[in-house]
Design a protein around this motif. Sequence first.
Motif, PDB file in Angstrom:
ATOM      1  N   LYS A 209      -1.683  18.345  17.282  1.00 19.48           N
ATOM      2  CA  LYS A 209      -0.862  18.544  18.471  1.00 19.48           C
ATOM      3  C   LYS A 209      -1.740  18.546  19.725  1.00 19.48           C
ATOM      4  O   LYS A 209      -2.889  18.960  19.690  1.00 19.48           O
ATOM      5  CB  LYS A 209      -0.083  19.850  18.370  1.00 19.48           C
ATOM      6  N   TRP A 210      -1.157  18.103  20.805  1.00 18.18           N
ATOM      7  CA  TRP A 210      -1.869  17.963  22.080  1.00 18.18           C
ATOM      8  C   TRP A 210      -2.528  19.270  22.504  1.00 18.18           C
ATOM      9  O   TRP A 210      -3.621  19.272  23.078  1.00 18.18           O
ATOM     10  CB  TRP A 210      -0.897  17.471  23.152  1.00 18.18           C
ATOM     11  N   ASP A 211      -1.885  20.407  22.218  1.00 12.36           N
ATOM     12  CA  ASP A 211      -2.434  21.701  22.641  1.00 12.36           C
ATOM     13  C   ASP A 211      -3.409  22.296  21.634  1.00 12.36           C
ATOM     14  O   ASP A 211      -3.900  23.414  21.812  1.00 12.36           O
ATOM     15  CB  ASP A 211      -1.306  22.699  22.941  1.00 12.36           C
ATOM     16  N   GLY A 212      -3.688  21.577  20.542  1.00 15.71           N
ATOM     17  CA  GLY A 212      -4.661  22.035  19.562  1.00 15.71           C
ATOM     18  C   GLY A 212      -4.095  22.888  18.444  1.00 15.71           C
ATOM     19  O   GLY A 212      -4.862  23.397  17.612  1.00 15.71           O
ATOM     20  N   SER A 213      -2.781  23.040  18.374  1.00 16.40           N
ATOM     21  CA  SER A 213      -2.178  23.916  17.368  1.00 16.40           C
ATOM     22  C   SER A 213      -1.760  23.180  16.094  1.00 16.40           C
ATOM     23  O   SER A 213      -1.128  23.770  15.222  1.00 16.40           O
ATOM     24  CB  SER A 213      -0.956  24.631  17.967  1.00 16.40           C
ATOM     25  N   GLY A 214      -2.095  21.911  15.992  1.00 21.25           N
ATOM     26  CA  GLY A 214      -1.686  21.133  14.820  1.00 21.25           C
ATOM     27  C   GLY A 214      -2.660  21.238  13.670  1.00 21.25           C
ATOM     28  O   GLY A 214      -3.592  22.056  13.678  1.00 21.25           O
ATOM     29  N   PRO A 216      -4.781  18.675  10.412  1.00 22.74           N
ATOM     30  CA  PRO A 216      -5.587  19.629   9.641  1.00 22.74           C
ATOM     31  C   PRO A 216      -6.787  20.206  10.404  1.00 22.74           C
ATOM     32  O   PRO A 216      -7.386  21.172   9.953  1.00 22.74           O
ATOM     33  CB  PRO A 216      -6.099  18.779   8.484  1.00 22.74           C
ATOM     34  N   SER A 217      -7.164  19.612  11.548  1.00 24.23           N
ATOM     35  CA  SER A 217      -8.425  19.988  12.190  1.00 24.23           C
ATOM     36  C   SER A 217      -8.263  20.741  13.492  1.00 24.23           C
ATOM     37  O   SER A 217      -9.253  21.155  14.099  1.00 24.23           O
ATOM     38  CB  SER A 217      -9.271  18.725  12.441  1.00 24.23           C
ATOM     39  N   GLY A 218      -7.036  20.920  13.965  1.00 23.18           N
ATOM     40  CA  GLY A 218      -6.828  21.598  15.238  1.00 23.18           C
ATOM     41  C   GLY A 218      -7.382  20.818  16.415  1.00 23.18           C
ATOM     42  O   GLY A 218      -7.851  21.412  17.398  1.00 23.18           O
ATOM     43  N   LEU A 219      -7.334  19.488  16.334  1.00 19.12           N
ATOM     44  CA  LEU A 219      -7.818  18.659  17.441  1.00 19.12           C
ATOM     45  C   LEU A 219      -6.926  18.848  18.661  1.00 19.12           C
ATOM     46  O   LEU A 219      -5.740  19.186  18.541  1.00 19.12           O
ATOM     47  CB  LEU A 219      -7.842  17.182  17.030  1.00 19.12           C
ATOM     48  N   LYS A 220      -7.495  18.606  19.832  1.00 20.96           N
ATOM     49  CA  LYS A 220      -6.782  18.854  21.079  1.00 20.96           C
ATOM     50  C   LYS A 220      -6.884  17.666  22.019  1.00 20.96           C
ATOM     51  O   LYS A 220      -7.934  17.027  22.125  1.00 20.96           O
ATOM     52  CB  LYS A 220      -7.359  20.103  21.752  1.00 20.96           C
ATOM     53  N   GLY A 221      -5.787  17.372  22.726  1.00 25.36           N
ATOM     54  CA  GLY A 221      -5.800  16.321  23.751  1.00 25.36           C
ATOM     55  C   GLY A 221      -6.280  14.989  23.217  1.00 25.36           C
ATOM     56  O   GLY A 221      -5.872  14.540  22.142  1.00 25.36           O
ATOM     57  N   GLU A 222      -7.174  14.376  23.975  1.00 23.90           N
ATOM     58  CA  GLU A 222      -7.647  13.050  23.610  1.00 23.90           C
ATOM     59  C   GLU A 222      -8.675  13.065  22.491  1.00 23.90           C
ATOM     60  O   GLU A 222      -9.206  12.008  22.121  1.00 23.90           O
ATOM     61  CB  GLU A 222      -8.197  12.330  24.845  1.00 23.90           C
ATOM     62  N   GLU A 223      -8.959  14.236  21.926  1.00 26.86           N
ATOM     63  CA  GLU A 223      -9.728  14.276  20.679  1.00 26.86           C
ATOM     64  C   GLU A 223      -8.922  13.621  19.553  1.00 26.86           C
ATOM     65  O   GLU A 223      -9.487  13.120  18.588  1.00 26.86           O
ATOM     66  CB  GLU A 223     -10.037  15.730  20.288  1.00 26.86           C
ATOM     67  N   ILE A 224      -7.609  13.648  19.713  1.00 22.29           N
ATOM     68  CA  ILE A 224      -6.708  13.035  18.733  1.00 22.29           C
ATOM     69  C   ILE A 224      -6.636  11.543  19.038  1.00 22.29           C
ATOM     70  O   ILE A 224      -6.463  11.141  20.189  1.00 22.29           O
ATOM     71  CB  ILE A 224      -5.293  13.642  18.831  1.00 22.29           C
ATOM     72  N   ALA A 225      -6.776  10.717  18.021  1.00 24.96           N
ATOM     73  CA  ALA A 225      -6.715   9.261  18.218  1.00 24.96           C
ATOM     74  C   ALA A 225      -5.382   8.880  18.864  1.00 24.96           C
ATOM     75  O   ALA A 225      -4.332   9.449  18.535  1.00 24.96           O
ATOM     76  CB  ALA A 225      -6.872   8.547  16.881  1.00 24.96           C
ATOM     77  N   LEU A 226      -5.416   7.930  19.790  1.00 26.64           N
ATOM     78  CA  LEU A 226      -4.202   7.494  20.486  1.00 26.64           C
ATOM     79  C   LEU A 226      -3.146   7.022  19.494  1.00 26.64           C
ATOM     80  O   LEU A 226      -1.955   7.318  19.647  1.00 26.64           O
ATOM     81  CB  LEU A 226      -4.540   6.377  21.471  1.00 26.64           C
ATOM     82  N   ALA A 227      -3.572   6.274  18.477  1.00 26.57           N
ATOM     83  CA  ALA A 227      -2.622   5.777  17.468  1.00 26.57           C
ATOM     84  C   ALA A 227      -1.876   6.937  16.818  1.00 26.57           C
ATOM     85  O   ALA A 227      -0.659   6.866  16.580  1.00 26.57           O
ATOM     86  CB  ALA A 227      -3.367   4.967  16.412  1.00 26.57           C
ATOM     87  N   ALA A 228      -2.577   8.031  16.537  1.00 27.65           N
ATOM     88  CA  ALA A 228      -1.963   9.200  15.912  1.00 27.65           C
ATOM     89  C   ALA A 228      -1.041   9.926  16.888  1.00 27.65           C
ATOM     90  O   ALA A 228       0.004  10.462  16.490  1.00 27.65           O
ATOM     91  CB  ALA A 228      -3.046  10.144  15.404  1.00 27.65           C
ATOM     92  N   ARG A 229      -1.405   9.950  18.164  1.00 30.26           N
ATOM     93  CA  ARG A 229      -0.554  10.609  19.172  1.00 30.26           C
ATOM     94  C   ARG A 229       0.767   9.872  19.324  1.00 30.26           C
ATOM     95  O   ARG A 229       1.820  10.486  19.507  1.00 30.26           O
ATOM     96  CB  ARG A 229      -1.288  10.685  20.522  1.00 30.26           C
ATOM     97  N   ILE A 230       0.708   8.570  19.248  1.00 29.68           N
ATOM     98  CA  ILE A 230       1.931   7.770  19.314  1.00 29.68           C
ATOM     99  C   ILE A 230       2.763   7.975  18.051  1.00 29.68           C
ATOM    100  O   ILE A 230       3.981   8.170  18.098  1.00 29.68           O
ATOM    101  CB  ILE A 230       1.582   6.277  19.494  1.00 29.68           C
ATOM    102  N   MET A 231       2.098   7.959  16.900  1.00 24.82           N
ATOM    103  CA  MET A 231       2.785   8.139  15.622  1.00 24.82           C
ATOM    104  C   MET A 231       3.448   9.505  15.541  1.00 24.82           C
ATOM    105  O   MET A 231       4.545   9.654  14.974  1.00 24.82           O
ATOM    106  CB  MET A 231       1.767   7.979  14.489  1.00 24.82           C
ATOM    107  N   ALA A 232       2.802  10.518  16.108  1.00 21.94           N
ATOM    108  CA  ALA A 232       3.333  11.878  16.049  1.00 21.94           C
ATOM    109  C   ALA A 232       4.732  11.956  16.641  1.00 21.94           C
ATOM    110  O   ALA A 232       5.645  12.558  16.057  1.00 21.94           O
ATOM    111  CB  ALA A 232       2.393  12.834  16.784  1.00 21.94           C
ATOM    112  N   LEU A 233       4.919  11.343  17.808  1.00 22.45           N
ATOM    113  CA  LEU A 233       6.233  11.402  18.447  1.00 22.45           C
ATOM    114  C   LEU A 233       7.251  10.572  17.675  1.00 22.45           C
ATOM    115  O   LEU A 233       8.400  10.990  17.491  1.00 22.45           O
ATOM    116  CB  LEU A 233       6.142  10.937  19.904  1.00 22.45           C
ATOM    117  N   ALA A 234       6.840   9.396  17.210  1.00 22.98           N
ATOM    118  CA  ALA A 234       7.753   8.535  16.456  1.00 22.98           C
ATOM    119  C   ALA A 234       8.248   9.233  15.197  1.00 22.98           C
ATOM    120  O   ALA A 234       9.449   9.224  14.875  1.00 22.98           O
ATOM    121  CB  ALA A 234       7.050   7.222  16.101  1.00 22.98           C
TER     122      ALA A 234
END
Length: 314
Positions: A209-214, A216-234
Motif C-alpha cells: 500500500k502507498w502508505d506502507g501498511s500493505g 509482504p514487505s511494507g513498502l511505501k510510495g514509489e518503493e512499490i513498483a509502478l506495475a504493482a501500484r497499477i495492479m493493486a487498484l485494478a
Amino acid sequence: DEKANRAAELVIANDEKADRAAELVIANDEKANRAAELLIANDEKADRAAELVIANDEKANRAAELKAALLGKDSANKKAYQTESKFLACLNALALTRDNETGNHILRTQHYVKSLALRLKEMGHYKKELSDEMIELLFKAAPLHDIGKVGIPDSILHKPGRLNDEEWQVMKTHVTIGRAILTSAEIAIHGGSGVVTIAIQIAGDHHEKWDGSGYPSGLKGEEIALAARIMALADFFDSLISKRVYKAAWSFEDVVSEIISQRGAHFDPLVVDAFMMERAGFLAIHSKYFIPAVKAPVSALPADELVLGKCVNA
C-alpha cells in the motif's frame, strides 16, 4: 676606347653568366632536394596505403565477426521468446486453475491495468516508465498477479466464507510464492521480452500500500513498483464490484467512493486520478467480461500437477 668598353661589357656579361650559372646550380640543388622530399613522401604514402589496406582487412574481419554474432544473438533471442511464450501460456493456464475469484476476474483485471496505464501516460505521468512496449508487457503480465495461489491449500483457497486470522496469514503467502515461481521462470527463460520481470513485480508487490501498511514487505510510495501500484487498484476494483461467496457485490458508486477515500493511503494518488478519468471504461470492461459466478467443485478443477507437468515438458 670602343674595344676597351666592349671588353668591359663582355667581362660584365661573363660575370652575369657566372652568377646565372651559380643560380642554376642552386636551383638544381633545390630540385634535387625537392625530388628527395617527394621520394620520401611517396614512400610514406605507400606505407600509409599499406596500413589502410591492413586496417580495411581488419574492419572487414570485424564486420564478419559482428554479423556472425548478431545472427547468433537473433537465434538465441528467438529461442528465448519461444520459451517465454510457452512458459506464459502454461503459467496462465495454471493461474486459471487456482482462480478463486469470480469468472473472468483475470481477464477483466488485465484490461483494467492497460486502461490505467494508457490514461496515466496520456495525463503525462510516468511517461518514461510507460512506453508503448512497457504497457504491452503490463497487459501480458497482469494475468499472473495471483499465480502464487498454486501454493495455497484448497481448504483455504476455496473456503465458502471469510478466512480466520490463521488462514489469512497463509493466504498472504501467495505473493511470496508467486514471486518465487516467476523468478525461477525468469532464470529458466534467460532472455525474452521482459514480461516475466514485470510479472514478478506485480505478483510480489500488488498487495503493498502507498502508505506502507500493505504486505509482504511494507513498502511505501514509489518503493512499490509502478506495475504493482497499477495492479493493486485494478484488483481492488474488481474484488469489490464482483460478488463473492462471503460478500455481495458493491455498487459501482460505492466502489468509486471507496477508491477515492483510499487515495494516498492504499493507492498511488496519480493512479487514483487516472482511475477517475477511466471509471466509465472500467464499468464497460466489467460488463463486457462479466459472467455469473458459478463455482465448480474442487474435484472438477484441472489438476495443478498435470498443468505444471505440461509446462515443465514444454
